[in-house]
Scaffold this active site. Structure first.
Site, PDB file in Angstrom:
ATOM      1  N   ALA A  66       0.948  -0.923   0.010  1.00 40.56           N
ATOM      2  CA  ALA A  66      -0.037   0.146   0.266  1.00 40.56           C
ATOM      3  C   ALA A  66       0.883   1.339  -0.225  1.00 40.56           C
ATOM      4  CB  ALA A  66      -0.788   0.012   1.460  1.00 40.56           C
ATOM      5  N   GLY A 106       0.333  -5.278   1.179  1.00 41.22           N
ATOM      6  CA  GLY A 106      -0.665  -5.452  -0.257  1.00 41.22           C
ATOM      7  C   GLY A 106      -0.763  -5.344  -1.057  1.00 41.22           C
ATOM      8  N   GLU A 109      -1.111  -9.024  -1.201  1.00 44.20           N
ATOM      9  CA  GLU A 109      -2.401  -9.253  -0.814  1.00 44.20           C
ATOM     10  C   GLU A 109      -2.519  -9.700  -2.426  1.00 44.20           C
ATOM     11  OE1 GLU A 109      -2.771  -6.865   2.106  1.00 44.20           O
ATOM     12  OE2 GLU A 109      -3.911  -7.994   3.501  1.00 44.20           O
ATOM     13  N   GLU A 129       3.381  -5.335   7.327  1.00 45.07           N
ATOM     14  CA  GLU A 129       2.744  -4.257   7.608  1.00 45.07           C
ATOM     15  C   GLU A 129       2.311  -4.328   9.731  1.00 45.07           C
ATOM     16  OE1 GLU A 129       2.004  -6.618   5.789  1.00 45.07           O
ATOM     17  OE2 GLU A 129      -0.035  -5.896   4.087  1.00 45.07           O
TER      18      GLU A 129
HETATM   19  N1  3HC Z   1       4.735   3.569   0.307  1.00 43.52           N
HETATM   20  C1  3HC Z   1       4.381   4.839  -0.254  1.00 43.52           C
HETATM   21  N2  3HC Z   1       6.051   4.997  -0.041  1.00 43.52           N
HETATM   22  C2  3HC Z   1       7.267   3.931  -0.157  1.00 43.52           C
HETATM   23  C3  3HC Z   1       6.525   2.808  -0.025  1.00 43.52           C
HETATM   24  C4  3HC Z   1       5.386   2.138   0.822  1.00 43.52           C
HETATM   25  N3  3HC Z   1       4.321   1.125   0.675  1.00 43.52           N
HETATM   26  N4  3HC Z   1       7.941   2.372   0.173  1.00 43.52           N
HETATM   27  C5  3HC Z   1       8.727   2.337  -0.589  1.00 43.52           C
HETATM   28  N5  3HC Z   1       8.342   4.117  -0.418  1.00 43.52           N
HETATM   29  C6  3HC Z   1       9.078   4.642  -0.927  1.00 43.52           C
HETATM   30  C7  3HC Z   1      10.321   5.304  -0.014  1.00 43.52           C
HETATM   31  O1  3HC Z   1       9.969   5.650   1.280  1.00 43.52           O
HETATM   32  C8  3HC Z   1      11.494   6.025  -0.552  1.00 43.52           C
HETATM   33  O2  3HC Z   1      10.878   7.055  -1.055  1.00 43.52           O
HETATM   34  P1  3HC Z   1      12.018   8.399  -0.998  1.00 43.52           P
HETATM   35  O3  3HC Z   1      12.892   8.121  -2.435  1.00 43.52           O
HETATM   36  O4  3HC Z   1      11.517   9.755  -1.843  1.00 43.52           O
HETATM   37  O5  3HC Z   1      13.146   8.095  -0.167  1.00 43.52           O
HETATM   38  C9  3HC Z   1      11.363   5.098  -1.859  1.00 43.52           C
HETATM   39  O6  3HC Z   1       9.544   4.315  -1.761  1.00 43.52           O
HETATM   40  C10 3HC Z   1      12.536   4.111  -2.357  1.00 43.52           C
HETATM   41  O7  3HC Z   1      12.055   3.290  -1.025  1.00 43.52           O
HETATM   42  P2  3HC Z   1      13.212   2.877  -0.995  1.00 43.52           P
HETATM   43  O8  3HC Z   1      14.463   3.491  -0.753  1.00 43.52           O
HETATM   44  O9  3HC Z   1      13.448   1.953   0.633  1.00 43.52           O
HETATM   45  O10 3HC Z   1      13.999   1.378  -1.767  1.00 43.52           O
HETATM   46  P3  3HC Z   1      14.556  -0.331  -2.004  1.00 43.52           P
HETATM   47  O11 3HC Z   1      14.447  -0.021  -3.342  1.00 43.52           O
HETATM   48  O12 3HC Z   1      15.738  -0.323  -1.127  1.00 43.52           O
HETATM   49  O13 3HC Z   1      13.384  -0.902  -0.727  1.00 43.52           O
HETATM   50  C11 3HC Z   1      11.210  -1.707  -0.406  1.00 43.52           C
HETATM   51  C12 3HC Z   1      11.814  -0.841  -1.339  1.00 43.52           C
HETATM   52  C13 3HC Z   1      12.037  -3.321   0.396  1.00 43.52           C
HETATM   53  C14 3HC Z   1       9.785  -1.742  -0.899  1.00 43.52           C
HETATM   54  C15 3HC Z   1      11.054  -0.963   0.854  1.00 43.52           C
HETATM   55  O14 3HC Z   1      10.833   0.670   0.462  1.00 43.52           O
HETATM   56  C16 3HC Z   1       9.894  -1.262   1.797  1.00 43.52           C
HETATM   57  O15 3HC Z   1      10.340  -2.309   3.046  1.00 43.52           O
HETATM   58  N6  3HC Z   1       8.805  -0.549   1.692  1.00 43.52           N
HETATM   59  C17 3HC Z   1       8.245  -0.291   2.841  1.00 43.52           C
HETATM   60  C18 3HC Z   1       6.936  -1.637   2.366  1.00 43.52           C
HETATM   61  C19 3HC Z   1       5.822  -1.751   3.364  1.00 43.52           C
HETATM   62  O16 3HC Z   1       5.596  -1.679   4.385  1.00 43.52           O
HETATM   63  N7  3HC Z   1       4.555  -2.467   2.779  1.00 43.52           N
HETATM   64  C20 3HC Z   1       3.718  -2.956   3.344  1.00 43.52           C
HETATM   65  C21 3HC Z   1       2.471  -1.120   3.300  1.00 43.52           C
HETATM   66  S1  3HC Z   1       1.363  -1.891   3.875  1.00 43.52           S
HETATM   67  C22 3HC Z   1       0.355  -2.092   3.463  1.00 43.52           C
HETATM   68  O17 3HC Z   1       0.422  -2.575   2.197  1.00 43.52           O
HETATM   69  C23 3HC Z   1      -1.292  -2.678   3.704  1.00 43.52           C
HETATM   70  C24 3HC Z   1      -1.951  -3.189   3.023  1.00 43.52           C
HETATM   71  O18 3HC Z   1      -2.050  -4.362   3.467  1.00 43.52           O
HETATM   72  C25 3HC Z   1      -3.262  -2.614   2.641  1.00 43.52           C
END
Ligand code: 3HC
Ligand code: NAI
Length: 700
Positions: A66, A106, A109, A129
């Protein structure tokens, strides 16, 4: 190829619609991407030229989940991931997820909503999450126990851990692994499913695996998590959702139940705090006056001077990242002992099974020992971790300034000395900065990068990029005593000693702070770090005239040091020790009472946990505002990252500065003033920082 809403590309190959997610950098499921994907799916559903559908990620990955930024709005706009997953799951043509890079949250999912999943063998999946204080809110808590079983679902969703594709395949979450071209393999899989016309594997129709004895399984898994983070709300909600799945409830009802739990968490204070830390960590690598395209110096070969506690840990940090390390010591004996300690640490990991014998050998093969500074001549980066003594460090850095290549970077791991003075000694200050690792250096995530007044921009940029490569979260600090973390720690420890002299016990202080969520109370922490180390620093600072003109200032720790109660290693400190177990020691109370009498401090027996927390934490936060005002830290979030990653501050409160915002800055200022009055305003210890007062009144 047609683009739908600029975020999903629609193309057809061999009568298979290929929907490519195109929202760099992580294909985050923002509203435009969701609506683009929904439109593409609806088109594929009615497209007579299409027999099957592939969903694949463009760029580096399938999908990072997400779009977390959207959570701040408090709601999820249509279509949500649930609706998309349901659209795919109910489609009458096979829908295949083709995963590369990562499928997280997400994103996973979305993949679980497809009929089948194929993944490259180097891809990884997971539900992070819980680390953001939420739960998988688009069917993850419902489909995972159906595909992989309750136990595994609990493990994955409660831990947030990421697993590789092979494991995911073994667990039944991935149907096939691709070793060739992912899209070709996905198309073959989709066409095969079409030809066989076999019933599609829809998670909805699978029963939950392991639903028997589920209550005990869930309770045990939850208890394990809550032991580490007792106040966390997300794990409890996850447990409720998985229990709902196992109860045999209607799938649609379960999705509604899960969504409600998700929304409640998303709008709660804990998720807000954890999201703040997520973005603060990403933001910490951005230096305001440093262009993002600053050319970096190459770093492959690292030299480390000093193979003591820190030098060993720092060496392992680089070895773990696959980098060649030369470790230099003062003589052969000290060197052998350092090298042996590293080998033993790796051997213990291999014995526990956390690394293989091959990995152990590979890491050790990258390590060289030396007692000759000439061996530093080919190093790209040299970090000194010798005794904390300015004269020695100046000599070491002067030597490094001579022998290192002109484009090599020289770093100091000092925790208390002036980085600018050390840099000058090298004769090439632009090449020098501080790399303040935390102990144990190969485990602790935090790295304070100390920017000297002459540090060259490319040196700073290189080390920030390097930190990421070695798995550290780096925060830039300006030069001052203690940098960000230890400078703030000073007032925390000051109040700890004053409260002990006023009549609190170490166990009471530790329990109050651990109850707040600190990973370890301050008395235990001091005993672990070594009281002698701290007492020595205080002596040196006093000699420099850097301590307040207050003989009672940190008098207890200095007294304990003076009588050899040096902490855990001595078996005596703020506690006495049975092995590593701290046992309250009445002698410490007697010593504190004597000091109180000496300094005219009134003993009381009405010290509450609330008072302890406020006395220790609020001055620490106050110091954070001074650090910001002086430009030592760039942002509030940087300070929060330092404390969450380096000092065991409870992540659920978002770090000290976020906690202050939650508490209200006016209230914080007032409470500091009140504590000042209550304690007789000793040396203005509680005087609100100017920036805090300005912010509290809206003037900054
Ligand atoms: N939402 C919004 N922005 C995100 C994001 C996300 N899920 N994931 C990464 N970003 C942004 C980062 O803030 C960063 O922004 P910036 O360049 O402005 O600083 C940019 O994307 C690049 O991120 P990384 O430098 O971390 O890129 P990497 O390639 O090193 O890693 C990744 C990629 C493994 C996807 C890592 O960013 C990560 O772990 N992201 C979070 C993943 C996460 O927690 N997902 C779950 C979200 S909650 C959800 O999905 C709810 C659902 O159940 C409904
Ligand atoms: P230590 O005493 O365990 O190790 C220092 C090592 O440096 C010794 O093995 C010594 O033989 C070697 N050494 C001394 N002079 C040398 C020289 N001229 N050339 C080569 N080797 C030399 O000390 P520790 O704890 O590893 O600390 C090292 C540095 O790291 C200090 O600056 C300290 O402030 C800093 N630091 C320590 C932390 C800790 O928790 N121990 C945390 C963060 C930083």
């Amino acid at each position: 190829m047609a683009a739908i809403a600029n975020s999903v590309e629609y193309s057809i190959r061999d009568r298979v619609a290929v929907l490519t997610l195109n929202a760099p950098p992580v294909n985050g499921l923002s509203q435009p991407l969701r609506s683009g994907l929904m439109s593409a799916l609806l088109k594929a559903r009615t497209d007579h030229d299409v027999d099957a559908v592939i969903v694949i990620g463009g760029g580096k990955m399938f999908c990072g989940g997400a779009d977390i930024k959207e959570f701040a709005s408090g709601e999820v706009s249509e279509p949500d991931v649930n609706a998309i997953a349901r659209c795919m799951e109910t489609m009458n043509k096979p829908v295949v997820a083709a995963i590369h890079g990562v499928a997280l949250g997400g994103g996973l999912e979305l993949a679980l909503g497809c009929h089948m999943r194929i993944a490259t063998s180097d891809s990884r999946i997971g539900f992070p999450e819980v680390t953001l204080g939420v739960l998988p809110g688009a069917g993850g808590t419902q489909r995972t126990p159906r595909l992989a079983g309750v136990t595994l679902a609990l493990d994955l969703i409660l831990s947030g851990r990421v697993i590789d594709a092979q494991k995911a395949h073994d667990f039944g979450l991935i149907d096939a692994l691709s070793s060739g071209d992912l899209l070709d393999d996905a198309i073959a899989l989709a066409l095969d499913a079409t030809r066989r016309g076999e019933p599609l594997r829809v998670a909805k129709y699978l029963p939950v695996k392991g639903a028997e004895a589920v209550e005990q399984t869930i309770a045990a898994a939850l208890e394990k998590v809550l032991r580490r983070t007792p106040g966390a709300e997300a794990p409890r909600a996850i447990a409720r959702c998985i229990a709902f799945a196992a109860s045999g409830a209607d799938f649609e009802d379960a999705l509604v139940f899960e969504r409600e739990e998700f929304l409640e968490l998303m709008n709660g204070a804990q998720s807000k705090a954890l999201r703040h830390l997520f973005f603060a960590e990403k933001g910490a690598s951005k230096i305001p006056d440093l262009p993002g395209d600053t050319a970096l110096r190459p770093v492959e070969r690292v030299g480390i001077i000093g193979a003591g506690t820190m030098g060993r840990g720092i060496a392992m940090t680089f070895l773990n990242a696959g980098m060649a390390v030369t470790l230099l010591e003062i003589d052969a004996e000290a060197l052998a002992s350092g090298l042996e300690a590293i080998r033993k640490t790796y051997a213990a990991s291999a014995e526990k099974g956390s690394i293989s014998a091959a990995v152990l050998n590979q890491r050790m093969s990258l390590l060289r020992g030396s007692t000759d500074y000439a061996d530093m001549a080919d190093r790209d980066l040299v970090i000194e971790a010798v005794f904390e003594n300015l004269d020695i460090k100046q000599k070491v850095c002067a030597k490094l300034g001579e022998v290192c290549r002109p484009d090599a970077i020289i770093a100091t791991n000092t925790s208390t000395l002036n980085v600018d003075v050390i840099a000058q000694a090298s004769g090439r200050a632009p090449d020098v900065l501080g790399m303040h690792f935390f102990s144990p250096a190969h485990i602790m995530r935090l790295l304070e990068v100390v920017r000297g007044k002459e540090t060259a921009p490319d040196v700073l940029a290189t080390v920030m990029a390097l930190a990421r490569r070695i798995g550290k979260v780096a925060v830039v600090s300006g030069v001052c005593y203690g940098f960000i973390g230890n400078r703030m720690l000073e007032s925390y420890l000051r109040e700890m000693d004053f409260l002990l002299m006023e009549g609190a016990t170490p166990a009471q202080i530790d329990a109050a702070l651990e109850g707040f969520g600190m990973a370890m109370g301050p008395c235990r922490m001091m005993d672990m770090a070594g009281i002698d180390v701290n007492a020595r620093v205080l002596d040196e600072r006093e000699a420099e005239g850097a301590l307040p003109d207050d003989p009672s200032y940190r008098a207890l720790v200095r007294k304990l040091g003076a009588i050899g109660r040096n902490g855990q290693k001595a078996g005596l400190g703020y506690y006495r020790y049975d092995g590593r177990t701290p046992i309250p020691d009445p002698q410490v109370n007697d010593i504190a009472a004597d000091l109180a009498a000496q300094f005219g401090i009134t003993r009381r027996n009405n010290i509450t946990d609330d008072e302890i927390r406020d006395r220790l934490l609020l001055p620490l936060i106050n110091e954070g505002y001074r650090i910001l005002d002086e430009g030592i830290a760039y942002r509030d979030g940087d300070i929060d990252v330092v404390w969450a990653a380096g000092y065991g501050w409870p992540r659920l409160t978002g770090g000290p500065m976020h906690y202050a915002e939650t508490m209200g800055l006016e209230q914080l200022r007032n409470r500091l003033q009140e504590l000042g009055r209550q304690t007789g305003d000793r040396h203005g210890y509680f005087a609100p920082a100017s920036l805090l007062s300005r912010r509290a009144t809206g003037a900054a």
